[in-house]
Design a protein around this motif. Structure first.
Motif, mmCIF file in Angstrom:
data_model
loop_
_atom_site.group_PDB
_atom_site.id
_atom_site.type_symbol
_atom_site.label_atom_id
_atom_site.label_comp_id
_atom_site.label_asym_id
_atom_site.label_seq_id
_atom_site.Cartn_x
_atom_site.Cartn_y
_atom_site.Cartn_z
ATOM 1 N N GLN A 1 -8.517 -0.665 15.432
ATOM 2 C CA GLN A 1 -8.469 -0.312 14.015
ATOM 3 C C GLN A 1 -9.856 0.130 13.529
ATOM 4 O OE1 GLN A 1 -7.094 -3.720 11.723
ATOM 5 N NE2 GLN A 1 -7.947 -2.889 9.836
ATOM 6 N N LYS A 2 -9.878 1.232 12.784
ATOM 7 C CA LYS A 2 -11.143 1.639 12.136
ATOM 8 C C LYS A 2 -11.271 0.861 10.843
ATOM 9 C CE LYS A 2 -11.935 5.453 14.719
ATOM 10 N NZ LYS A 2 -12.924 5.391 15.802
ATOM 11 N N ILE A 3 -12.452 0.425 10.562
ATOM 12 C CA ILE A 3 -12.632 -0.353 9.343
ATOM 13 C C ILE A 3 -13.867 0.122 8.593
ATOM 14 C CG2 ILE A 3 -13.986 -2.252 10.399
ATOM 15 C CD1 ILE A 3 -11.908 -4.058 8.660
ATOM 16 N N LYS A 4 -13.770 0.069 7.269
ATOM 17 C CA LYS A 4 -14.925 0.459 6.453
ATOM 18 C C LYS A 4 -15.573 -0.796 5.891
ATOM 19 C CE LYS A 4 -13.344 4.962 4.883
ATOM 20 N NZ LYS A 4 -12.127 5.328 4.223
ATOM 21 N N LYS A 5 -16.861 -0.704 5.660
ATOM 22 C CA LYS A 5 -17.590 -1.813 5.014
ATOM 23 C C LYS A 5 -16.871 -2.182 3.717
ATOM 24 C CE LYS A 5 -22.008 -2.986 3.026
ATOM 25 N NZ LYS A 5 -23.400 -3.081 3.223
ATOM 26 N N GLY A 6 -16.621 -3.488 3.534
ATOM 27 C CA GLY A 6 -15.972 -3.954 2.302
ATOM 28 C C GLY A 6 -14.469 -4.130 2.439
ATOM 29 N N GLU A 7 -13.861 -3.553 3.480
ATOM 30 C CA GLU A 7 -12.411 -3.736 3.665
ATOM 31 C C GLU A 7 -12.118 -5.103 4.279
ATOM 32 O OE1 GLU A 7 -10.721 0.787 4.380
ATOM 33 O OE2 GLU A 7 -11.036 -0.516 6.118
ATOM 34 N N THR A 8 -10.970 -5.657 3.919
ATOM 35 C CA THR A 8 -10.584 -6.961 4.459
ATOM 36 C C THR A 8 -10.229 -6.826 5.937
ATOM 37 O OG1 THR A 8 -9.713 -7.571 2.310
ATOM 38 C CG2 THR A 8 -8.985 -8.897 4.173
ATOM 39 N N TYR A 9 -10.833 -7.675 6.771
ATOM 40 C CA TYR A 9 -10.457 -7.647 8.188
ATOM 41 C C TYR A 9 -9.692 -8.903 8.593
ATOM 42 C CZ TYR A 9 -14.434 -10.734 9.245
ATOM 43 O OH TYR A 9 -15.317 -11.789 9.293
ATOM 44 N N SER A 10 -9.801 -9.966 7.792
ATOM 45 C CA SER A 10 -9.081 -11.186 8.133
ATOM 46 C C SER A 10 -8.815 -11.994 6.863
ATOM 47 C CB SER A 10 -9.914 -12.016 9.122
ATOM 48 O OG SER A 10 -9.235 -13.210 9.464
ATOM 49 N N SER A 11 -7.645 -12.651 6.829
ATOM 50 C CA SER A 11 -7.330 -13.570 5.738
ATOM 51 C C SER A 11 -7.029 -14.912 6.378
ATOM 52 C CB SER A 11 -6.111 -13.085 4.954
ATOM 53 O OG SER A 11 -6.396 -11.839 4.368
ATOM 54 N N LEU A 67 -11.715 -12.175 4.215
ATOM 55 C CA LEU A 67 -13.052 -11.801 4.672
ATOM 56 C C LEU A 67 -13.210 -10.286 4.664
ATOM 57 C CD1 LEU A 67 -13.452 -14.204 7.743
ATOM 58 C CD2 LEU A 67 -14.121 -14.593 5.360
ATOM 59 N N SER A 68 -14.318 -9.829 4.087
ATOM 60 C CA SER A 68 -14.593 -8.388 4.040
ATOM 61 C C SER A 68 -15.515 -8.006 5.183
ATOM 62 C CB SER A 68 -15.285 -8.028 2.733
ATOM 63 O OG SER A 68 -14.440 -8.274 1.660
ATOM 64 N N SER A 69 -15.266 -6.844 5.751
ATOM 65 C CA SER A 69 -16.129 -6.399 6.840
ATOM 66 C C SER A 69 -17.505 -6.018 6.292
ATOM 67 C CB SER A 69 -15.509 -5.194 7.544
ATOM 68 O OG SER A 69 -16.418 -4.730 8.519
ATOM 69 N N PRO A 70 -18.569 -6.545 6.913
ATOM 70 C CA PRO A 70 -19.908 -6.133 6.478
ATOM 71 C C PRO A 70 -20.302 -4.771 7.055
ATOM 72 C CG PRO A 70 -20.038 -7.947 8.080
ATOM 73 C CD PRO A 70 -18.595 -7.613 7.933
ATOM 74 N N PHE A 71 -19.431 -4.221 7.904
ATOM 75 C CA PHE A 71 -19.774 -2.978 8.613
ATOM 76 C C PHE A 71 -18.647 -1.953 8.578
ATOM 77 C CE2 PHE A 71 -21.568 -6.596 11.030
ATOM 78 C CZ PHE A 71 -22.908 -6.367 10.780
ATOM 79 N N THR A 72 -19.044 -0.692 8.711
ATOM 80 C CA THR A 72 -18.086 0.360 9.018
ATOM 81 C C THR A 72 -18.095 0.507 10.540
ATOM 82 O OG1 THR A 72 -18.499 1.477 6.941
ATOM 83 C CG2 THR A 72 -17.629 2.838 8.739
ATOM 84 N N GLY A 73 -16.931 0.648 11.117
ATOM 85 C CA GLY A 73 -16.892 0.786 12.572
ATOM 86 C C GLY A 73 -15.482 0.628 13.109
#
Lengths: 125, 262
Positions: free
Chosen positions: A50-60, A70-76
């Motif tokens: 999955q591509k994720i942007k900084k600030g998007e939720t990656y886990s609840s 939890l928000s991703s601190p990184f884009t990647g």
């Protein structure tokens, strides 16, 4: 200064830790938070690839005494996910900096790590 | 005294109310708005379930349809709640502004409800993890979630309780236990109307006493305001794409494991 935190990790403002090795970041929840909020009972995870942007939720997650996202601190790109914690969320409590990791992200922009905190800047939980 | 925002009390559907709560959370995360309190009521009546619950396992969906009761998944954790004759509050607050340890926020934020009840002449106490009791009977249940250092806490303040209707809507795994459970919930739950022996409550007055309760216990001045344009836009989008969607409300159990690929 939070003396309970390992000094070799970086931290986000949401009780999560980040370990950076090259352009790979591993994320998890800090031990002082795990100890206080008691056993984790539910986890929703990101998906490998999955591509994720900084600030998007990656886990609840939901623990006996806490619930949060939890928000991703990184884009990647999410390159690895710890599926063991889905079946047994309490692994996070047992070994928060080891077997209880949540996901690994391949960073696109390593400078984003500059927004994270060092252990001495994290407030007591 | 610190200044927080208080929004106008609205009566709306559960999907809209939950969308507004999440929009307030997002706006607070992005520092677009101050800490905020609002009160609201539900029209139509609704059942909400916690973020990780399974709608079909928790709710008698045919009954909900017959009784025109909405069903909505919350962004917060916890269990299923039937919302009918109640005043609900939402608080969106930065953890930094509370300077509490991770566990004390529930108790601290619930003091506003307890003080409001006291203003009405009802003596209540906090019961961990997240309940408020009057003479050992529950009068308020509260749920939280957190994101990026911001707490969203919403809670019920029961004006009256219809236990039979609640249990006709919520699934109980063992039908034989249902009668027993109804009896024990009747014993274990109370409401403002019950405590005051009055069926005539003025909502404006209730808002005022609970607003005062929060103002006093949080030591803040509330400034009346409305949702920002940005919050309205986010709420509208969340209501349409999330809280009214089958995917969010029903299918979570199929995709609960993962946030999907983009």
């Amino acid at each position: 200064m939070n003396k309970d935190l390992p000094t070799n990790l970086l931290y986000n403002t949401d009780y999560s830790w980040v370990k950076i090795e090259g352009d790979i970041a591993t994320l998890g929840i800090i031990k002082p938070a795990c100890d206080k909020i008691e056993e984790f009972v539910f986890v929703k995870l990101p998906e490998k690839g999955q591509k994720i942007k900084k600030g998007e939720t990656y886990s609840s997650l939901e623990a006996i005494k806490w619930s949060g996202h939890l928000s991703s601190p990184f884009t990647g790109e999410i390159i690895e996910v710890n599926e063991e914690i889905f079946d047994e969320p309490s692994i996070i409590n047992e070994d928060p900096y080891g077997k209880g990791w949540i996901a690994k992200i391949k960073l696109e922009n390593e400078e984003e790590k500059n927004d994270l905190l060092t252990s001495e800047k994290v407030k007591d939980v | 005294m610190k200044k927080w925002r208080i929004l106008e009390t609205i009566e709306e559907s559960g999907a809209k109310q939950m969308a507004i709560d999440e929009a307030m959370l997002i706006a607070r995360i992005n520092n677009l708005v101050p800490n905020t309190l609002r009160f609201f009521t539900w029209k139509p009546s609704a059942i909400t379930i916690g973020f990780f619950q399974d709608l079909e396992q928790e709710i008698n969906l045919n009954k909900a349809k017959d009784l025109k009761v909405d069903v909505i998944r919350r962004y917060s954790g916890g269990g299923a709640v039937f919302h009918e004759d109640e005043l609900t509050y939402s608080l969106v607050v930065s953890e930094k502004d509370l300077s509490l340890n991770i566990l004390d926020s529930y108790k601290y934020l619930c003091q506003g409800v307890i003080k409001g009840l006291e203003n009405l002449g009802i003596e209540a106490e906090f019961k961990p993890i997240n309940d408020i009791l009057v003479n050992n009977k529950k009068i308020s249940g509260n749920a939280q979630t957190r994101k990026e250092g911001i707490i969203l806490q919403h809670g019920t303040i029961l004006l009256s309780v219809n236990v039979e209707k609640m249990f006709s809507l919520l699934k109980v795994s063992n039908e034989k236990l249902k009668g027993k459970m109804i009896a024990s919930v009747k014993e274990g739950v109370t409401s403002i109307k019950n405590e005051l022996s009055s069926s005539d409550l003025d909502m404006k007055y209730l808002e005022k006493v609970f607003r005062q309760g929060f103002s006093k216990t949080l030591n803040v001045d509330f400034e009346e305001d409305v949702l920002s344009e940005k919050e309205k836009d986010i709420a509208q989008e969340l209501e349409r794409d999330k809280y009214l969607s089958v995917d969010w409300n029903y299918k979570q159990k199929y995709n609960n494991r993962f946030y999907g690929k983009n």
